[in-house]
Scaffold this active site. Sequence first.
Site, PDB file in Angstrom:
ATOM      1  N   HIS A   1      40.218  31.650  47.041  1.00 59.24           N
ATOM      2  CA  HIS A   1      40.175  31.862  48.488  1.00 59.24           C
ATOM      3  C   HIS A   1      38.749  32.086  48.987  1.00 59.24           C
ATOM      4  O   HIS A   1      38.308  31.477  49.955  1.00 59.24           O
ATOM      5  CB  HIS A   1      41.075  33.060  48.796  1.00 59.24           C
ATOM      6  CG  HIS A   1      41.339  33.328  50.245  1.00 59.24           C
ATOM      7  ND1 HIS A   1      40.502  34.094  51.020  1.00 59.24           N
ATOM      8  CD2 HIS A   1      42.363  32.961  51.046  1.00 59.24           C
ATOM      9  CE1 HIS A   1      41.009  34.182  52.247  1.00 59.24           C
ATOM     10  NE2 HIS A   1      42.131  33.502  52.293  1.00 59.24           N
TER      11      HIS A   1
ATOM     12  N   ASP B   1      35.678  38.749  50.779  1.00 58.65           N
ATOM     13  CA  ASP B   1      36.779  37.914  50.312  1.00 58.65           C
ATOM     14  C   ASP B   1      37.086  38.186  48.844  1.00 58.65           C
ATOM     15  O   ASP B   1      36.828  39.289  48.356  1.00 58.65           O
ATOM     16  CB  ASP B   1      36.413  36.437  50.553  1.00 58.65           C
ATOM     17  CG  ASP B   1      37.621  35.594  50.906  1.00 58.65           C
ATOM     18  OD1 ASP B   1      38.540  35.547  50.069  1.00 58.65           O
ATOM     19  OD2 ASP B   1      37.653  34.988  51.992  1.00 58.65           O
TER      20      ASP B   1
ATOM     21  N   SER C   1      42.687  32.173  57.718  1.00 59.30           N
ATOM     22  CA  SER C   1      41.598  32.410  56.763  1.00 59.30           C
ATOM     23  C   SER C   1      40.608  31.264  56.768  1.00 59.30           C
ATOM     24  O   SER C   1      39.432  31.456  56.509  1.00 59.30           O
ATOM     25  CB  SER C   1      42.153  32.528  55.338  1.00 59.30           C
ATOM     26  OG  SER C   1      42.696  33.786  55.114  1.00 59.30           O
TER      27      SER C   1
END
Length: 755
Positions: free
Chosen positions: A218, A153, A544
């Site tokens: 994220h 990520d 996600s």
Amino acid sequence: MWNKKTFPHRRFLTYWHLLILLLMMMIIIMMCPGYVKGFEEKEFHIVFLGDHDKEDYSAAQKTHIHLLSSVKGSYADAKECIVHSYTKSFNAFAAKISSDEAIKLSRMEQVLSVIPNRYHKLHTTRSWDFIGLPLTARRNLQRESNIVVGVFDTGITPSSDSFKDVGFGPPPAKWKGACAHSANFSGCNKKLIGARYFKLDGIRDPADILSPIDVDGHGTHTSSTLAGNLVSNANLYGLAKGTARGAVPSARVAMYKVCWVTSGCSDMDILAAYEAAIADGVDVISISIGGVSSEYTTDSIAVGAFHALKKGIITFASAGNDGPSLGSLANHAPWLVTVAASGTDRAFRSNVIFGNGLNVSGIGVSTFNPKQHLYPLVSGADIALNEESKEYARFCIENSLDPKKVNGKLVLCKLGSSGVDSVVKRIGGTGAILESEQFLDVAQIFMAPATIVNTTAADTINNYIHSSRSASAVIYKSHEIQIRAPFVASFSSRGPNPGTKRLLKPDIAAPGVNILASYTLLKSLTGLAGDTQFSKFTLMSGTSMSCPHVAGVAAYIKSFHPNWSPAAIRSAIITTAKPMSRRVNIEAEFAYGAGQVNPRKAVNPGLVYDTNELGYIQFLCHEGYGGSLDKLVGSKSINCSSIVPGLGYDAINYPTFQVSLLNKKQTTVAEFRRTVTNVGPAISMYNATIRAPKGIEIKVEPTSLSFTRKLQRRSFKLVVKAKPTSSIEMVSASLGWKSLRHTVRSPIVIYSPSE
Ligand SMILES: *[C@@H]1O[C@H](CO)[C@@H](O)[C@H](O)[C@H]1NC(C)=O
Ligand SMILES: *[C@@H]1O[C@H](CO)[C@@H](O)[C@H](O)[C@H]1NC(C)=O
Ligand SMILES: *[C@@H]1O[C@H](CO)[C@@H](O)[C@H](O)[C@H]1NC(C)=O
Ligand SMILES: *[C@@H]1O[C@H](CO)[C@@H](O)[C@H](O)[C@H]1NC(C)=O
Ligand SMILES: *[C@@H]1O[C@H](CO)[C@@H](O)[C@H](O)[C@H]1NC(C)=O
């Protein structure tokens, strides 16, 4: 990014970013020797070679340089252009070469394939209670703490409470991973036991930091959803308050940073991360990144996952945020677990009260309490800066509005791009009411008072503005409401599988809408200019966010069954899923796969459909991948003609069934042979239950399976006969193997391919 924090769901590079990127790429290209010899542009490529002696890394590296020097002319040139040698899980190197050189290399005996390096996009904690994994769930803490989850990520926030190591013992003995020591990164601890970054293109990203640190948020969010500690009183400006936690709070986390703010996530870096993660000893890999190819043999996410599978590591990947159009699915390789996003029963609304008493419920997260009773309200369409900007003014696009007419006001805009609230705020406006017809199931976070209304409401508001001399309104701070759930998120990518007509994808759905999890303080909530909101936790939406939910369930299963194969874990997740409603989700299995993940049931599935590397190879042979299989498998030893022949439907022991109709005139008969393994009580008996709609005949033989010992295997045959009807596009059926204690359910999908 593969989340829906910004709106619409894809973030676009600005022209400036592109220009800077281009300039940097030109500099790099010019620095690579060989450039002056020809004007042909050189690009990063990944060159896959056959099996090698895995012990000797430096010898393998030398071989790579030698090989490349045969097309480059000199050893020094070759050495200069190689940016990475992959020597652990697979034998390959990444280098900057011309397409001519790539062709020359691909013709060489030792070379399996040469693929260009491409850039992928990235695709609380109420969600765990919602799907039935409460804090009080049965756990095997000792084993759970030996599980290492690998996340590919944007990096991680080591200072986050989700990754503190209070109460953790030393890392499990099998762990060989490391922690990059670099700027702005405080290092690992006993919870966050691995953190590395990969940036092989060498292009500096001014918006990011060359370190495992997460400047985007994220990666911190996905990792904490998967395996974050319990953090009480987590909230976003008082919203979504509760205890944030991952599926396996006692497990260890390893971050592999492959995604960068400006450039995205490149194939070279993803493969390097796989190589590291496999060698480090992770148990589960979670990838919330978009696939860019439907060819399994050239997609780094699929290729890397195949190598992970060979080592018994299961990989989860997000289905993509390109829904609701059909066939929009990514990451659909048979050995990946493809995760769709569903909504939970929580949504965020803002009350908007108008001067005439009208009261509208808007969608999204606005953290601002109004300072006035009412604010003047205008429509963007009426306050264009000039004649030319009229067309853009209804969308309140940058430089289209007259700042004098915006000052202190709320503006009604059509939602065309993200950041409209920021545009209005920067020229002195108070906030915005945004009209949208799409993605009304997702709460976007705003940097100024703003909310989203549907077209019906927007029309009413517009009429009010034009019928009043001094229209006014106020947007209140958002609040939570309860909604009906579950449903598949509108943005979640849909099947049918673009890669093969014989395999149902997505596999499973999990919460991916308005998920509260840890965030970074290095970025404001929206990342938009002028945003002053910072929070340790935030809400994000996307596949996600659903992907780490299911990866977490796999880690949870693994804490009870450490020896289960990736296919057995996937089977347990699929056959215990809670069926979702075809009425609520019109694309049915193409939207939700087997249904909503059901963590506690998945630990005890009764029977599993197991398979191994050979099963996938057999499948690919039947799919016509014969010629390119060696690329994937990493050796030239595969010969499809010597693989046991069989019907295409038989080739893989998958826990779901998909039939594509031959044509509209002829009855289609599909025969599946499957084998189940008893992982429940030694002595057990399962009876088949078939559900099928009219026009579809499904038979299973035998109709009951009896077991007398653990791990005993039993085979059965399933025959689906579908009569031609002009009307059917896609119908749902199912097979359930039922014992006294278990139901092992498999969806059966019959559809007519559109072409
Ligand atoms: C990262 O470290 C550098 C050098 O110590 C410092 O100048 C910079 O401000 C730091 N950046 C962040 C985001 O902490
Ligand atoms: C607007 O409606 C909501 C519920 O629909 C209600 O809670 C709120 O009090 C109303 N506000 C006003 C000013 O009427
Ligand atoms: C539009 O929004 C209004 C106000 O929130 C709501 O009452 C109405 O049902 C919505 N209409 C549609 C078609 O979604
Ligand atoms: C593949 O196997 C078939 C049958 O076993 C054999 O005839 C053929 O020569 C083999 N091909 C290669 C390239 O080894
Ligand atoms: C399965 O079917 C057999 C025979 O019809 C029956 O005796 C048995 O009770 C059934 N078992 C279950 C679990 O339904």
